[in-house]
Scaffold this motif. Structure first.
Motif, PDB file in Angstrom:
ATOM      1  N   ILE A  63       0.836  -1.203   0.000  1.00 12.07           N
ATOM      2  CA  ILE A  63       0.000   0.000   0.000  1.00 12.07           C
ATOM      3  C   ILE A  63       0.870   1.252   0.000  1.00 12.07           C
ATOM      4  N   ILE A  64       1.934   1.219   0.803  1.00 10.63           N
ATOM      5  CA  ILE A  64       2.814   2.391   0.850  1.00 10.63           C
ATOM      6  C   ILE A  64       3.454   2.642  -0.517  1.00 10.63           C
ATOM      7  N   ASP A  65       3.866   1.557  -1.171  1.00  7.62           N
ATOM      8  CA  ASP A  65       4.456   1.716  -2.505  1.00  7.62           C
ATOM      9  C   ASP A  65       3.432   2.257  -3.501  1.00  7.62           C
ATOM     10  N   THR A  66       2.216   1.707  -3.437  1.00  3.99           N
ATOM     11  CA  THR A  66       1.225   2.072  -4.452  1.00  3.99           C
ATOM     12  C   THR A  66       0.727   3.497  -4.270  1.00  3.99           C
ATOM     13  N   LYS A  67       0.661   3.957  -3.009  1.00  5.90           N
ATOM     14  CA  LYS A  67      -0.024   5.234  -2.839  1.00  5.90           C
ATOM     15  C   LYS A  67       0.797   6.427  -3.323  1.00  5.90           C
ATOM     16  N   VAL A  68       2.057   6.234  -3.648  1.00  4.19           N
ATOM     17  CA  VAL A  68       2.808   7.345  -4.243  1.00  4.19           C
ATOM     18  C   VAL A  68       2.979   7.175  -5.746  1.00  4.19           C
ATOM     19  N   LYS A  69       2.358   6.135  -6.305  1.00  2.74           N
ATOM     20  CA  LYS A  69       2.459   5.933  -7.755  1.00  2.74           C
ATOM     21  C   LYS A  69       1.705   7.030  -8.509  1.00  2.74           C
ATOM     22  N   ASP A  70       2.105   7.249  -9.746  1.00  3.30           N
ATOM     23  CA  ASP A  70       1.520   8.347 -10.510  1.00  3.30           C
ATOM     24  C   ASP A  70       0.020   8.193 -10.745  1.00  3.30           C
ATOM     25  N   PHE A  71      -0.437   6.944 -10.961  1.00  2.00           N
ATOM     26  CA  PHE A  71      -1.865   6.817 -11.267  1.00  2.00           C
ATOM     27  C   PHE A  71      -2.723   7.182 -10.059  1.00  2.00           C
ATOM     28  N   VAL A  72      -2.161   6.988  -8.856  1.00  2.64           N
ATOM     29  CA  VAL A  72      -2.912   7.383  -7.661  1.00  2.64           C
ATOM     30  C   VAL A  72      -2.921   8.907  -7.530  1.00  2.64           C
ATOM     31  N   LYS A  73      -1.755   9.495  -7.823  1.00  4.50           N
ATOM     32  CA  LYS A  73      -1.690  10.970  -7.774  1.00  4.50           C
ATOM     33  C   LYS A  73      -2.676  11.565  -8.780  1.00  4.50           C
ATOM     34  N   THR A  74      -2.721  10.955  -9.972  1.00  2.00           N
ATOM     35  CA  THR A  74      -3.645  11.452 -10.987  1.00  2.00           C
ATOM     36  C   THR A  74      -5.077  11.386 -10.477  1.00  2.00           C
ATOM     37  N   ALA A  75      -5.423  10.232  -9.884  1.00  2.00           N
ATOM     38  CA  ALA A  75      -6.792  10.081  -9.382  1.00  2.00           C
ATOM     39  C   ALA A  75      -7.088  11.153  -8.346  1.00  2.00           C
ATOM     40  N   ARG A  76      -6.120  11.391  -7.477  1.00  2.00           N
ATOM     41  CA  ARG A  76      -6.311  12.380  -6.424  1.00  2.00           C
ATOM     42  C   ARG A  76      -6.470  13.766  -7.049  1.00  2.00           C
ATOM     43  N   ALA A  77      -5.630  14.039  -8.066  1.00  2.00           N
ATOM     44  CA  ALA A  77      -5.689  15.345  -8.722  1.00  2.00           C
ATOM     45  C   ALA A  77      -7.029  15.549  -9.405  1.00  2.00           C
ATOM     46  N   LYS A  78      -7.632  14.458  -9.853  1.00  2.00           N
ATOM     47  CA  LYS A  78      -8.930  14.585 -10.499  1.00  2.00           C
ATOM     48  C   LYS A  78     -10.052  14.760  -9.492  1.00  2.00           C
ATOM     49  N   GLY A  79      -9.708  14.654  -8.214  1.00  2.00           N
ATOM     50  CA  GLY A  79     -10.705  14.884  -7.184  1.00  2.00           C
ATOM     51  C   GLY A  79     -11.465  13.650  -6.755  1.00  2.00           C
ATOM     52  N   PRO A  86     -12.571  10.928  -4.336  1.00  2.00           N
ATOM     53  CA  PRO A  86     -12.512  10.911  -2.876  1.00  2.00           C
ATOM     54  C   PRO A  86     -11.525   9.857  -2.357  1.00  2.00           C
ATOM     55  N   GLU A  87     -10.900  10.194  -1.248  1.00  2.00           N
ATOM     56  CA  GLU A  87      -9.854   9.356  -0.675  1.00  2.00           C
ATOM     57  C   GLU A  87     -10.311   7.898  -0.488  1.00  2.00           C
ATOM     58  N   ARG A  88     -11.539   7.730  -0.013  1.00  2.00           N
ATOM     59  CA  ARG A  88     -12.052   6.375   0.207  1.00  2.00           C
ATOM     60  C   ARG A  88     -12.014   5.567  -1.072  1.00  2.00           C
ATOM     61  N   GLN A  89     -12.459   6.219  -2.151  1.00  2.00           N
ATOM     62  CA  GLN A  89     -12.518   5.509  -3.424  1.00  2.00           C
ATOM     63  C   GLN A  89     -11.123   5.232  -3.965  1.00  2.00           C
ATOM     64  N   ILE A  90     -10.200   6.178  -3.709  1.00  2.00           N
ATOM     65  CA  ILE A  90      -8.818   5.960  -4.154  1.00  2.00           C
ATOM     66  C   ILE A  90      -8.292   4.679  -3.526  1.00  2.00           C
ATOM     67  N   TYR A  91      -8.515   4.555  -2.218  1.00  2.00           N
ATOM     68  CA  TYR A  91      -8.022   3.362  -1.548  1.00  2.00           C
ATOM     69  C   TYR A  91      -8.725   2.121  -2.042  1.00  2.00           C
ATOM     70  N   TRP A  92     -10.046   2.212  -2.134  1.00  2.00           N
ATOM     71  CA  TRP A  92     -10.790   1.009  -2.475  1.00  2.00           C
ATOM     72  C   TRP A  92     -10.539   0.582  -3.913  1.00  2.00           C
ATOM     73  N   ARG A  93     -10.694   1.538  -4.850  1.00  2.00           N
ATOM     74  CA  ARG A  93     -10.637   1.197  -6.265  1.00  2.00           C
ATOM     75  C   ARG A  93      -9.212   1.007  -6.758  1.00  2.00           C
ATOM     76  N   HIS A  94      -8.315   1.895  -6.318  1.00  2.00           N
ATOM     77  CA  HIS A  94      -7.015   1.924  -6.973  1.00  2.00           C
ATOM     78  C   HIS A  94      -5.931   1.187  -6.209  1.00  2.00           C
ATOM     79  N   ILE A  95      -5.946   1.324  -4.898  1.00  2.00           N
ATOM     80  CA  ILE A  95      -4.812   0.774  -4.156  1.00  2.00           C
ATOM     81  C   ILE A  95      -5.090  -0.646  -3.678  1.00  2.00           C
ATOM     82  N   LEU A  96      -6.194  -0.825  -2.954  1.00  2.00           N
ATOM     83  CA  LEU A  96      -6.413  -2.125  -2.324  1.00  2.00           C
ATOM     84  C   LEU A  96      -6.632  -3.217  -3.358  1.00  2.00           C
ATOM     85  N   ARG A  97      -7.362  -2.885  -4.410  1.00  2.00           N
ATOM     86  CA  ARG A  97      -7.636  -3.918  -5.389  1.00  2.00           C
ATOM     87  C   ARG A  97      -6.323  -4.458  -5.953  1.00  2.00           C
ATOM     88  N   ASN A  98      -5.377  -3.573  -6.185  1.00  2.00           N
ATOM     89  CA  ASN A  98      -4.086  -4.016  -6.700  1.00  2.00           C
ATOM     90  C   ASN A  98      -3.315  -4.845  -5.694  1.00  2.00           C
TER      91      ASN A  98
END
Lengths: 302, 322, 307
Positions: B212-228, B230-242
């Motif tokens: 999780i620590i490695d994934t949360k600084v990846k560019d695709f996560v930053k992009t998702a965050r930049a697009k607005g 929500p944090e919950r969805q970032i974790y659920w959709r992008h980080i945890l699933r991976n």
């Protein structure tokens, strides 16, 4: 998001030689408080254990004394006695010495085999690598614990040396795989190509060019393995398939706890040995984790 | 994908063959043979008859013929005769296998039940108190040998506090099939399963946390965050699933550890499963049982690695290339 | 003639299918011939992946040739065993592209530069240090840096260490594989000029591999243009830059950036023209499999791959 700022370290080139891998690791180790405490505790334990075992008379300790069966801790027997009236403290010292020494021996033997095999497979590649990797894959999918127990049970003239051999036969594979992977990565770097074009023979390239670049990983791996090997040895001895009875180990003392009465009512027999194993393994692991951070430049403390 | 699976199975065949040869040779090296059991049951057997029976059973045949016969019998489910129990090994195992499978399954379920919340909390909120506690636990758990932890658990919760039974898999008084029977089974299962899981889980916690620590600084996560997003969805959709998918795939690799663990746990909690049977048989020199058990765990490990490799390659296509 | 490369081929098998059989070959170097005269600089140019680095590495023996000959002073190096190759290592040296990975981070400068000496000459530690120090001064580094480690130097300085190491045995031929592409532009010229200086002093022959036509023009007497593992044009610097014949060469030359903004319109028009010609005339320069034709001489110094 925090931004890491690279502070240029004030390095006085004239006075400060470039630090070797070992000295960097040592510096990191001392800076990590937990690791430093672990190192001190482990050193004290080892000092006491090896120091005291010189003065302790093993014959005296394993002598059965039916007048003092299962006596609780007292001034005479600091940690009481076992079912044979033997001094638990003395057995603890000798057991710790044996467990540590044998764990270390297994670590060094498997380390040496893993290093040679991994370097050869990784450097030369090709069919040598293929054959070695198939063998390693096979050994890794064997049911390790059960096979060791079977070997221990059927080997004739079973002793400490055979135990170390049996364990080493299985445990070299993980290291060989790690070293091979790292060697493969190093081999692709141009300094290896440069050495080849400069006419340096392969064995020299492996030993004097590649090996120094692997030293930190090897140290980390050996440290963590040492803890693991002490654990496996005492575990097997606990089950009755580790060290022979003539060589008591910490697992021997713990194994007295298979008797529910001892487990429930005579804690002094098995608990100190269990705690000692726990403390030693924790210390070695904390040291190993600190070394691991030191080997990885990104995680260094400073 | 199909090609990868087929090739992976193809690799397993020589491994299976080598495993069987190794175990067959070990079985040959064990003192005594199939007749030792008969001899124990009937010590007055005369050497002549014994030799005749040897001949009849083919024990004097060349080794490779004996090996082929051994494999054939095994494939037909004939694992020989246990001389201490005087019954076919297959029957003996059938009576025990349920307990070991139950224990292993319980350990696995608990392992993931503990690892996922702890790993996620510790990876998402790094450097908080919760994270430090979890990391501390994972370090200690990583260093602690299973048998010592299990003994201490038994000592504290079994004997000292008396919360759980200290041995066996079920109370003798309860009648099979009743609710009380299942509750008693569960009650006996809790302590060994918990001991195994609490130690087993730390590797998964550490894996999840660093993933999780490695994934949360990846560019695709930053992009998702930049697009607005929500944090919950970032974790659920992008980080945890991976991060979860590989964990599911490690299930097969766990089998090796579970087999080793069951030997310790069943011996400490006198839990009547295959691990305990293995230790008893080897001490009573009941080698036909030992051979069968080693072979079964070997095959289980092989199949486990096979499954994991296949699942992993389905999850991560990069692995398939080689 | 110092070096004569004849019909050099380096092919890698591509495995596929269920049984991992060889189904095809990647032709990294596909029938390349050229030769180097004593004291000249020969430039190999091409886009990344065209096989120029593979060619260089095959000549020096780091990669095994699939077919062809590499004649060095008349001896075919590809047929030599490792031991037989050993004496020739002295004569052929290499400067690597990456000054970071080509120096072992765990070795002191002294050990790095003395490595070839230790393999070929038996010197006392004192003599060895003397030699290394004078070479360091020759390449423009201070003599007391022998006890430093590579990470204490800048990229340009590291490349000089690499050059010093290559010069230690007085080689005849130096293969320079993109020697300055990892350096800052400001340092590139320094290193290149320095390479020219030592070429005169030591009578060196260079095989200069680069993708940068500006550098090639600055450095090379003769040039070979590589494309997809084959030479498509070869000639003197003059031939190539003033009178390019092959469509790929023209395309490559049109891509050289022009620093003069007033010429921008002209440059764009030229590029468009070349692009158009490339699209139209592609089939005249490449056969139906996309392979370039063998070289044909059009003047004593100039050859082009045309049918």
């Amino acid at each position: 998001m925090k931004i890491e700022v690279n502070r240029p370290a004030p390095v006085d080139i004239a006075s400060e030689k470039s630090p070797s891998a070992l000295s960097i690791m040592w510096r990191e180790l001392v800076r990590d408080r937990l690791a430093l405490v672990s190192l001190i505790i482990l050193s004290v334990i080892l000092l006491i254990v090896y120091g005291a075992s010189i003065f302790l008379d093993q014959e005296e300790i394993v002598k059965v004394d039916f007048l003092a069966i299962h006596s609780p801790p007292s001034a005479e027997h600091w940690l009481g006695t076992d079912y044979g009236g033997r001094d638990v403290f003395g057995q603890l010292i000798i057991g710790a010495r044996n467990s540590f020494t044998i764990g270390l021996a297994i670590t060094l033997i498997t380390g040496a085999i893993g290093l040679v095999v991994g370097l050869v497979a990784g450097y030369f590649g090709g069919w040598i690598d293929n054959v070695i990797m198939r063998i390693i894959d096979f050994i890794l999918v064997l049911p390790f614990l059960m096979l060791v127990i079977v070997f221990v049970a059927i080997v004739p003239k079973y002793n400490v040396a055979t135990f170390i051999l049996i364990m080493s036969a299985f445990l070299w594979t993980g290291k060989a795989r790690l070293i091979r992977a790292k060697t493969l990565a190093e081999r692709e770097l141009d300094y290896v190509s440069a050495s080849k074009t400069l006419g340096t023979p392969d064995w020299k390239i492996i030993l004097f060019q590649i090996l120094p670049n692997l030293s930190s990983i090897i140290i980390v791996n050996l440290t963590l393995n040492l803890a693991g090997n002490i654990g496996i040895e005492s575990g097997l001895t606990y089950l009755g398939f580790g060290l022979p009875e003539s060589t008591p180990s910490l697992g021997t003392l713990v194994s007295y706890a298979t008797n529910p009465d001892v487990l429930q009512n005579k804690w002094w027999v098995w608990l100190p040995a269990s705690l000692l194993i726990l403390v030693m393994m924790l210390c070695i692991n904390f040291i190993g984790q600190a070394l691991k951070r030191a080997a990885d430049a990104r995680q260094r403390l400073g | 994908m199909l090609k990868f699976i087929l090739r992976r199975i193809l690799i397993m065949i020589p491994q299976l063959f080598l495993l069987s040869v190794l175990i067959f040779l070990l079985a040959k090296a064990m003192p005594g043979d199939a007749l030792t059991g008969q001899l124990a049951a009937n010590p007055k057997m005369d050497p002549q008859t014994l030799e005749e029976m040897r001949e009849k059973l083919g024990l004097n045949d060349p080794v490779h013929i004996q090996y082929i016969r051994w494999v054939k019998n095994m494939l037909q489910g004939d694992l020989g005769l246990s001389y201490t129990h005087q019954q076919p090994v297959t029957d003996l195992l059938a009576g025990r296998v349920g307990n070991t499978v139950l224990l292993s399954a319980a350990i696995l379920v608990l392992t993931y039940l503990i690892a996922i919340p702890l790993g996620v909390v510790s990876g998402r909120w790094t450097n908080t108190w919760a994270d430090k506690l979890i990391v501390g636990y994972s370090y200690i758990g990583y260093a602690t040998p299973l048998f010592i932890f299990a003994l201490i658990m038994l000592f504290v919760f079994g004997f000292h506090l008396g919360w759980f039974p200290t041995g066996g898999s079920v109370d003798i008084q309860v009648e099979e099939g009743t609710l009380a029977y299942y509750l008693s089974k569960l009650n006996h299962l809790m302590l060994p399963a918990l001991s195994g899981a609490l130690i087993n889980t730390v590797v998964t916690i550490q894996y999840l946390r660093s993933e999780i620590i490695d994934t949360k600084v990846k560019d695709f996560v930053k992009t998702a965050r930049a697009k607005g997003v929500p944090e919950r969805q970032i974790y659920w959709r992008h980080i945890l699933r991976n991060s979860f998918l590989p964990i599911a795939a490690f299930l097969g690799y766990e089998i090796t550890g579970l087999i080793g663990g069951s030997v310790f746990l069943e011996s400490i909690y006198s839990y009547p499963g295959l691990g305990q049977l293995f230790l008893q048989s080897i001490m009573q020199r009941d080698y036909s049982v030992v051979t069968a058990l080693v072979m079964i765990s070997g095959v289980a490990t092989l199949v486990g690695t096979l499954l994991s490799d296949i699942i992993l390659s389905a999850v991560d296509p990069r692995i398939r290339i080689e | 003639m110092l070096l004569d490369v004849r019909h050099l081929k380096v092919h890698y098998p591509v495995r596929g299918g269920f049984f991992r059989r060889v189904v095809d070959y990647v032709k990294a170097v596909d029938d390349v011939s050229f030769s180097l005269n004593q004291g000249e600089t020969y430039g190999l140019v091409g886009e990344s992946g065209c096989g120029k680095t593979t060619t260089g590495r095959t000549i020096i023996g780091l990669i095994r040739a699939t077919a062809g000959e590499v004649l060095f002073e008349g001896t075919d190096l590809t047929k030599l065993s490792r031991r037989q190759f050993h004496p020739y290592r002295k004569d052929i040296q290499m400067i690597f592209q990456d000054p970071y990975s080509s120096l072992n981070p765990r070795k002191r400068v002294l050990d790095i530069i003395a490595e070839p000496l230790r393999n070929f000459e038996k010197l006392s530690p004192h003599e060895e240090r003397k030699k290394v120090q004078s070479m360091l001064e020759r390449v423009g580094l201070s003599a007391d840096s022998i006890y430093k480690y590579p990470h204490e130097f800048s990229g340009g300085q590291r490349q000089r260490i690499g050059i010093a190491r290559a010069l230690m045995l007085n080689p005849k031929l130096i293969i320079a594989d993109e020697p300055v592409s990892a350096l800052d532009v400001s340092v590139q010229a320094q290193v290149l000029n320095f390479m020219k200086d030592i070429q005169q002093d030591y009578g060196l022959t260079y095989l200069f591999i680069s993708h940068d036509l500006g550098i090639i023009r600055h450095m090379c007497d003769r040039i070979g243009i590589m494309y997809r593992g084959r030479l498509v044009e070869e000639g003197t610097s003059e031939d190539i830059f003033a009178n390019p014949q092959h469509i790929y060469t023209k395309r490559l030359l049109s891509a050289i950036p022009n620093a003069d903004p007033r010429e921008r319109g002209k440059q764009t028009a030229l590029r468009r023209e070349v692009e158009q010609e490339y699209a139209q005339a592609y089939s005249r320069y490449f056969d139906e499999t996309g392979r370039a034709y063998p070289l044909k001489p059009i003047s004593p110094t100039h050859s082009v791959a045309i049918p």
